[in-house]
Design an enzyme around this catalytic site. Sequence first.
Site, PDB file in Angstrom:
ATOM      1  N   ASP B  26       0.866  -1.182   0.000  1.00 48.75           N
ATOM      2  CA  ASP B  26       0.000   0.000   0.000  1.00 48.75           C
ATOM      3  C   ASP B  26       0.901   1.229   0.000  1.00 48.75           C
ATOM      4  O   ASP B  26       2.090   1.145   0.304  1.00 48.75           O
ATOM      5  CB  ASP B  26      -0.867  -0.017   1.272  1.00 48.75           C
ATOM      6  CG  ASP B  26      -1.791   1.185   1.354  1.00 48.75           C
ATOM      7  OD1 ASP B  26      -2.392   1.556   0.332  1.00 48.75           O
ATOM      8  OD2 ASP B  26      -1.887   1.790   2.445  1.00 48.75           O
ATOM      9  N   SER B  27       0.300   2.372  -0.300  1.00 54.93           N
ATOM     10  CA  SER B  27       1.049   3.632  -0.219  1.00 54.93           C
ATOM     11  C   SER B  27       1.521   3.908   1.206  1.00 54.93           C
ATOM     12  O   SER B  27       2.514   4.587   1.415  1.00 54.93           O
ATOM     13  CB  SER B  27       0.168   4.781  -0.699  1.00 54.93           C
ATOM     14  OG  SER B  27      -1.019   4.828   0.060  1.00 54.93           O
ATOM     15  N   GLY B  59      -3.001   9.083  -3.682  1.00 57.41           N
ATOM     16  CA  GLY B  59      -4.332   9.437  -4.184  1.00 57.41           C
ATOM     17  C   GLY B  59      -4.432  10.586  -5.160  1.00 57.41           C
ATOM     18  O   GLY B  59      -5.428  10.716  -5.873  1.00 57.41           O
ATOM     19  N   CYS B  89      -3.810  -1.177  -2.115  1.00 63.96           N
ATOM     20  CA  CYS B  89      -4.132   0.242  -2.238  1.00 63.96           C
ATOM     21  C   CYS B  89      -5.075   0.400  -3.425  1.00 63.96           C
ATOM     22  O   CYS B  89      -4.790  -0.090  -4.522  1.00 63.96           O
ATOM     23  CB  CYS B  89      -2.814   0.991  -2.485  1.00 63.96           C
ATOM     24  SG  CYS B  89      -2.980   2.701  -2.981  1.00 63.96           S
ATOM     25  N   ASN B  90      -6.196   1.079  -3.197  1.00 64.04           N
ATOM     26  CA  ASN B  90      -7.164   1.258  -4.282  1.00 64.04           C
ATOM     27  C   ASN B  90      -6.585   2.061  -5.433  1.00 64.04           C
ATOM     28  O   ASN B  90      -6.818   1.747  -6.589  1.00 64.04           O
ATOM     29  CB  ASN B  90      -8.410   1.973  -3.760  1.00 64.04           C
ATOM     30  CG  ASN B  90      -9.336   1.057  -3.020  1.00 64.04           C
ATOM     31  OD1 ASN B  90     -10.267   0.514  -3.586  1.00 64.04           O
ATOM     32  ND2 ASN B  90      -9.081   0.855  -1.735  1.00 64.04           N
ATOM     33  N   THR B  91      -5.818   3.121  -5.109  1.00 66.85           N
ATOM     34  CA  THR B  91      -5.247   3.954  -6.169  1.00 66.85           C
ATOM     35  C   THR B  91      -4.273   3.131  -6.999  1.00 66.85           C
ATOM     36  O   THR B  91      -4.331   3.126  -8.228  1.00 66.85           O
ATOM     37  CB  THR B  91      -4.531   5.186  -5.558  1.00 66.85           C
ATOM     38  OG1 THR B  91      -5.460   5.889  -4.728  1.00 66.85           O
ATOM     39  CG2 THR B  91      -4.016   6.107  -6.636  1.00 66.85           C
ATOM     40  N   GLU B 168      -5.978   9.938   9.363  1.00 65.54           N
ATOM     41  CA  GLU B 168      -4.589   9.890   9.853  1.00 65.54           C
ATOM     42  C   GLU B 168      -4.373  10.835  11.035  1.00 65.54           C
ATOM     43  O   GLU B 168      -3.439  10.653  11.807  1.00 65.54           O
ATOM     44  CB  GLU B 168      -3.613  10.164   8.704  1.00 65.54           C
ATOM     45  CG  GLU B 168      -3.748   9.059   7.653  1.00 65.54           C
ATOM     46  CD  GLU B 168      -2.485   8.739   6.887  1.00 65.54           C
ATOM     47  OE1 GLU B 168      -1.570   9.578   6.867  1.00 65.54           O
ATOM     48  OE2 GLU B 168      -2.429   7.642   6.300  1.00 65.54           O
ATOM     49  N   CYS B 200     -11.228   3.054  -0.786  1.00 62.40           N
ATOM     50  CA  CYS B 200      -9.938   3.533  -0.298  1.00 62.40           C
ATOM     51  C   CYS B 200      -9.731   2.845   1.044  1.00 62.40           C
ATOM     52  O   CYS B 200     -10.679   2.750   1.844  1.00 62.40           O
ATOM     53  CB  CYS B 200      -9.971   5.058  -0.128  1.00 62.40           C
ATOM     54  SG  CYS B 200      -8.511   5.722   0.717  1.00 62.40           S
ATOM     55  N   HIS B 202      -8.544   3.629   3.769  1.00 55.07           N
ATOM     56  CA  HIS B 202      -8.807   4.387   4.991  1.00 55.07           C
ATOM     57  C   HIS B 202     -10.304   4.494   5.309  1.00 55.07           C
ATOM     58  O   HIS B 202     -10.666   4.735   6.454  1.00 55.07           O
ATOM     59  CB  HIS B 202      -8.272   5.812   4.869  1.00 55.07           C
ATOM     60  CG  HIS B 202      -6.790   5.911   5.039  1.00 55.07           C
ATOM     61  ND1 HIS B 202      -5.906   5.315   4.187  1.00 55.07           N
ATOM     62  CD2 HIS B 202      -6.041   6.546   5.977  1.00 55.07           C
ATOM     63  CE1 HIS B 202      -4.664   5.587   4.590  1.00 55.07           C
ATOM     64  NE2 HIS B 202      -4.712   6.321   5.660  1.00 55.07           N
TER      65      HIS B 202
END
Lengths: 280, 280
Positions: B26-27, B59, B89-91, B168, B200, B202
């Site tokens: 993931d990012s 993102g 990660c979705n992006t 975050e 996403c 998060h």
Amino acid sequence: MLVHEVGFKRRNMEKLYDNRPIGVFDSGVGGLTVARSIRRSIPDEDIIYFGDTARVPYGNKSKDTIIRFAHEIVNFMIAKKVKMVVVACNTASSLSLQALKKTYDIPVIGVIVPGVKEAVKVSKNKRIGVIGTHSTVSSGAYVKELKKVSSRYRIFQGCCPLFVPLVENKMINDPVTFEMAGRYLKTFREKDIDTLILGCTHYPILKSVIGKVMKDVKLVDSSFAVAREVDSILRDKGLSAYGRKRSGKIKCFVSDNVEAFRNVASIFFKENLDIKKVIL
Amino acid sequence: MLVHEVGFKRRNMEKLYDNRPIGVFDSGVGGLTVARSIRRSIPDEDIIYFGDTARVPYGNKSKDTIIRFAHEIVNFMIAKKVKMVVVACNTASSLSLQALKKTYDIPVIGVIVPGVKEAVKVSKNKRIGVIGTHSTVSSGAYVKELKKVSSRYRIFQGCCPLFVPLVENKMINDPVTFEMAGRYLKTFREKDIDTLILGCTHYPILKSVIGKVMKDVKLVDSSFAVAREVDSILRDKGLSAYGRKRSGKIKCFVSDNVEAFRNVASIFFKENLDIKKVIL
């Protein structure tokens, strides 16, 4: 140093001139506020701007990482033959300036010292606030510089982590931004400060919101002070550009998409920018 | 493939097993939701997690840049001998999955297809919403996958750029988060969707807030669906770990500071994590 880069003014053999560009870098677009101030103060100078948009933001990242990024960027700028480097990012100034100064023999300046000089000039009661990113605040860079001036300053610090995304999402005059400013600045209001350093390039965009929350407090946007410092260093070292009939150019490099940068850059800079992508 | 990595179960010669780890990246920290779901579903499996915290977030970054980052990360994972890769990660799933599949010969899956399968399973009125980062939404990846299932789906998309910084900064149940959820989700409420994909990593953290704004709408958190997909691929290909008396380990690698990761990771993962920094 190449012959075409440094020369003598035809009419005044005593003064040197140097038409190499000034390098200005930031984690993203925010440092354009500094580039803009430099252009206004010394319009003859060429500027090379680097925005590290592939790795933005820097505000939560560690010292080691920021030092590594800053070296990569300054190496790129050195290859572009800059005559000095301005670290236009508060986080990078706080965390990497000392390391950069040790590495390179051209002048390298950050935004912390000019901001501190400006704050000291305007503060009457010697109670100064500093707001910035998490990394800037926890580095203690502003506190250290203020204490160098006088140990009698009372300094209050805080970070405002949502300000950057709020600005980048163009929520400048939004009730949410007012709400967050109210929360972040509450303790500063109670401390009777008369001066608040806007210790992040994005924060001057929120000057009107912050100003409404911090009534009668002088807000310090260091970009003008940085521009004055750049001018003074260039003059001292005989590195100023030869200005007769000359109008400086700004050239931007970014590590990610050009159009995305152009879009957010419009918040900071009204000129139509020449932007190229480079991978460091 | 090395002898010690692939073998036959002692008691059942027909089944293969493979104790190499699964790579999850993931990012930043968000993909830990996926790692957590994999651990719950198939606890025998070892996991190598990579969080690209030096370059987070993804993102708002471009396709070219994300493809470059993703290749660097998967190359690192291949060197760590992973048996499959999960782009958590979705992006990165939206922008780089096709490119990764073409480059590597181990299975590579993203979070989009499992999320879509789950949404299709739960939607009754075929009106589905998708929320994600700017890059995920503008890639159209979810729309494309949903249209593959049936052209009769009505799909509504929107991005929620402040959700990641709100999470975050641990503003999970904050009035500001409610306010932003209300704004971002307003159009979805008007569209009579019965299912909303949380596109996403998060966003599942904001499930209770989103759920209050989107009453009676089924929220799809793809991490469980991803874990099921991982299990099914491993079984199909005879790559599952040999589970007798075995308990899988998770090892994390990050591109920035370990402690900062540990701090935010605690939002997503309750285990005490083994974390190392690596520079790609």
